[in-house]
Write a protein that holds these residues in place. Sequence first.
Motif, short mmCIF file in Angstrom:
data_model
loop_
_atom_site.label_atom_id
_atom_site.label_comp_id
_atom_site.label_asym_id
_atom_site.label_seq_id
_atom_site.Cartn_x
_atom_site.Cartn_y
_atom_site.Cartn_z
N LEU A 396 30.99 94.38 55.18
CA LEU A 396 30.58 92.99 55.28
C LEU A 396 29.28 92.92 56.07
O LEU A 396 29.20 93.46 57.18
N ASP A 397 28.28 92.28 55.50
CA ASP A 397 26.99 92.12 56.17
C ASP A 397 26.82 90.66 56.56
O ASP A 397 26.88 89.77 55.71
N SER A 398 26.60 90.44 57.85
CA SER A 398 26.43 89.09 58.36
C SER A 398 25.08 88.99 59.06
O SER A 398 24.75 89.85 59.91
N ALA A 399 24.31 87.99 58.72
CA ALA A 399 23.02 87.80 59.39
C ALA A 399 23.22 87.54 60.88
O ALA A 399 22.37 87.87 61.70
N ARG A 400 24.35 86.98 61.25
CA ARG A 400 24.62 86.63 62.65
C ARG A 400 25.16 87.81 63.45
O ARG A 400 24.81 88.00 64.62
N HIS A 401 26.02 88.63 62.81
CA HIS A 401 26.76 89.64 63.59
C HIS A 401 26.48 91.08 63.16
O HIS A 401 26.94 92.00 63.84
N GLY A 402 25.80 91.31 62.07
CA GLY A 402 25.58 92.68 61.63
C GLY A 402 26.61 93.10 60.59
O GLY A 402 27.12 92.28 59.83
N THR A 403 26.94 94.39 60.57
CA THR A 403 27.79 94.96 59.53
C THR A 403 29.14 95.40 60.06
O THR A 403 29.24 96.02 61.12
N THR A 416 41.93 81.10 43.49
CA THR A 416 41.82 80.05 44.48
C THR A 416 40.60 79.19 44.19
O THR A 416 39.59 79.71 43.69
N PRO A 417 40.65 77.90 44.49
CA PRO A 417 39.46 77.05 44.31
C PRO A 417 38.45 77.23 45.45
O PRO A 417 37.35 76.66 45.38
N LEU A 418 38.79 78.01 46.47
CA LEU A 418 37.88 78.16 47.61
C LEU A 418 36.65 78.98 47.22
O LEU A 418 36.73 79.93 46.44
N ASP A 419 35.52 78.62 47.79
CA ASP A 419 34.30 79.43 47.67
C ASP A 419 34.28 80.44 48.81
O ASP A 419 34.72 80.16 49.92
N ALA A 420 33.74 81.61 48.52
CA ALA A 420 33.67 82.65 49.54
C ALA A 420 32.59 82.32 50.56
O ALA A 420 31.50 81.88 50.21
N ALA A 431 27.59 97.07 44.97
CA ALA A 431 28.14 96.04 44.09
C ALA A 431 29.01 95.07 44.88
O ALA A 431 29.53 95.39 45.94
N ALA A 432 29.16 93.86 44.34
CA ALA A 432 29.97 92.84 44.99
C ALA A 432 31.39 93.32 45.17
O ALA A 432 31.99 93.91 44.26
N GLY A 433 31.94 93.08 46.34
CA GLY A 433 33.31 93.48 46.64
C GLY A 433 34.18 92.27 46.93
O GLY A 433 34.08 91.24 46.27
N GLU A 434 35.01 92.38 47.95
CA GLU A 434 36.00 91.34 48.23
C GLU A 434 35.36 90.10 48.84
O GLU A 434 34.50 90.20 49.73
N PRO A 435 35.77 88.92 48.40
CA PRO A 435 35.32 87.69 49.06
C PRO A 435 36.04 87.49 50.39
O PRO A 435 37.16 87.96 50.59
N VAL A 436 35.37 86.78 51.29
CA VAL A 436 35.98 86.35 52.55
C VAL A 436 36.04 84.84 52.52
O VAL A 436 35.00 84.17 52.39
N ARG A 438 37.04 81.09 54.13
CA ARG A 438 37.33 80.30 55.32
C ARG A 438 37.90 78.96 54.88
O ARG A 438 37.32 78.28 54.02
N HIS A 439 39.03 78.62 55.45
CA HIS A 439 39.67 77.34 55.14
C HIS A 439 40.14 76.76 56.47
O HIS A 439 41.15 77.19 57.04
N GLY A 440 39.38 75.80 56.99
CA GLY A 440 39.66 75.31 58.33
C GLY A 440 39.45 76.44 59.33
O GLY A 440 38.38 77.04 59.39
N THR A 441 40.47 76.76 60.09
CA THR A 441 40.37 77.84 61.09
C THR A 441 40.91 79.17 60.56
O THR A 441 41.03 80.13 61.33
N ILE A 442 41.22 79.21 59.28
CA ILE A 442 41.74 80.45 58.66
C ILE A 442 40.57 81.25 58.08
O ILE A 442 39.73 80.71 57.36
N VAL A 443 40.54 82.55 58.37
CA VAL A 443 39.64 83.48 57.69
C VAL A 443 40.52 84.51 56.99
O VAL A 443 41.37 85.15 57.64
N ALA A 444 40.35 84.66 55.68
CA ALA A 444 41.23 85.52 54.90
C ALA A 444 40.43 86.33 53.89
O ALA A 444 39.47 85.84 53.29
N THR A 445 40.86 87.56 53.69
CA THR A 445 40.20 88.45 52.74
C THR A 445 41.13 89.60 52.38
O THR A 445 42.07 89.91 53.12
N TYR A 446 40.85 90.24 51.25
CA TYR A 446 41.57 91.45 50.90
C TYR A 446 41.10 92.65 51.73
O TYR A 446 41.81 93.64 51.86
N MET A 447 39.90 92.60 52.26
CA MET A 447 39.33 93.76 52.94
C MET A 447 40.04 94.04 54.26
O MET A 447 40.24 93.15 55.08
N HIS A 448 40.43 95.30 54.45
CA HIS A 448 40.97 95.76 55.72
C HIS A 448 39.78 96.23 56.56
O HIS A 448 39.18 97.27 56.30
#
Length: 467
Positions: A396-403, A416-420, A431-436, A438-448
Amino acid sequence: MNATATKTKTAARVACPALFISAPASGQGKTTLTAGLARLHRRAGRRVRVFKTGPDFLDPMILERASGAPVFSLDLWMVGETGCRALLAQAAQEADLILIEGVMGLFDGTPSSADLAATFGVPVAAAISAKSMAQTFGAIAFGLARFRADVPFHGVLANHVGSPRHAQMLQEALPADIRWLGHVASDAAFALPERHLGLHRADEIGDLDARIERAADALEATALAALPPAVEFALPDVASDVESGEASDLESDADANAASARAPRLLDGLHIAIARDAAFSFIYPANLALLETLGARLSFFSPLADEAAPADADALYLPGGYPELHAATLAANARCAQSLRAHVAAQRPLVAECGGMLYLLETLTSADGACTPMLGLLPGAAVMQKRFAALGMQRLDSARHGTLTGHTFHYSRVSTPLDAELHARHAHTGAAGEPVYRHGTIVATYMHAYWPSNPAFAAALFHGTAL
């Protein structure tokens, strides 16, 4: 050989007998043999530390039972070379023997078990299943020993041997300069049961200790009962780049692991409650160690036992596991469900990975079509597949926190209707992998995720801040 006498320490290096147990392929019996070997030396009074190559949750549970110590992952990409070196050096300072179980075949994957053994100079013992095989055993051993000159090769052990005469034929087929480490007969008494994600959990195998003891007995007559050669591990001297919550070179390597112990207490005073039972058990020991290093107080609860999540928890963690095997029980456990809903209603962070995410969805459908209601805290549904849906290292690459590095391995698909909020990327192809999600205070993903790869990113998850 005196175990203590083999250990020498200097300011920069530490030495300890070490052996890398690999094979030509999966299914050769690596875990059984590694567990038996760990128990054999442990009952001789030695302190044994075992590591598992690659991202694995199930084998380490069995190896921990065998050795009596937590089993950490080694992977040159996910953990990083410096992170692996730090783990090995620490173990060498504390143990009389280090064992590393490989993954798949010796040369499979990028990076492979061979890459890891070569990087740290750990001699390789190749376990070869000799079932339905005779002289070809020698050809396979020859190939494993000669394929790469930089891989230190200790010898071969024949597994699943049918008779003493069969063992003699296998040994006679070996080139003279390849060491014979003995043989182990086929024996259902110490074979380890498997299911779709791999071996069964250690606490699901009622006679696991007896199986490990029988494997140790089978190994006791072989040369593997002797300590392997000592290996020197360089003590890392890594300037911490995470003191300000930043990780510097994770673009190519997860080496911030070595500096994670110096990280600031980004979770100081935070109470994190973690689901842990037969349905939610895919937890890296290194992840828990990092949370404590960052200052968090950890507690555990069991959704399967209908235990409520602690009401005073500042954040919750639902790890992966096997919710699909316990769906009906989870659906009926109202006390736990209510506590999770109350936690989310109070707008406190909840981090869910893989099976933990499935538990939060509206429904979970088994591979045979049985649909079970879940918590409904995330919109969407999951359906189990008969074959795995995703497998491999991701980041996961984040502009705020790094990798943040990690991996994915699952047999379900989520709609799910949620956007990643973020998308993981495959380690080697991009290549694109697992979406992350966020729904309210929940953060969920398939990635371990392997949190020591980026302590600041891990802390952000449990603070509920922007990713």
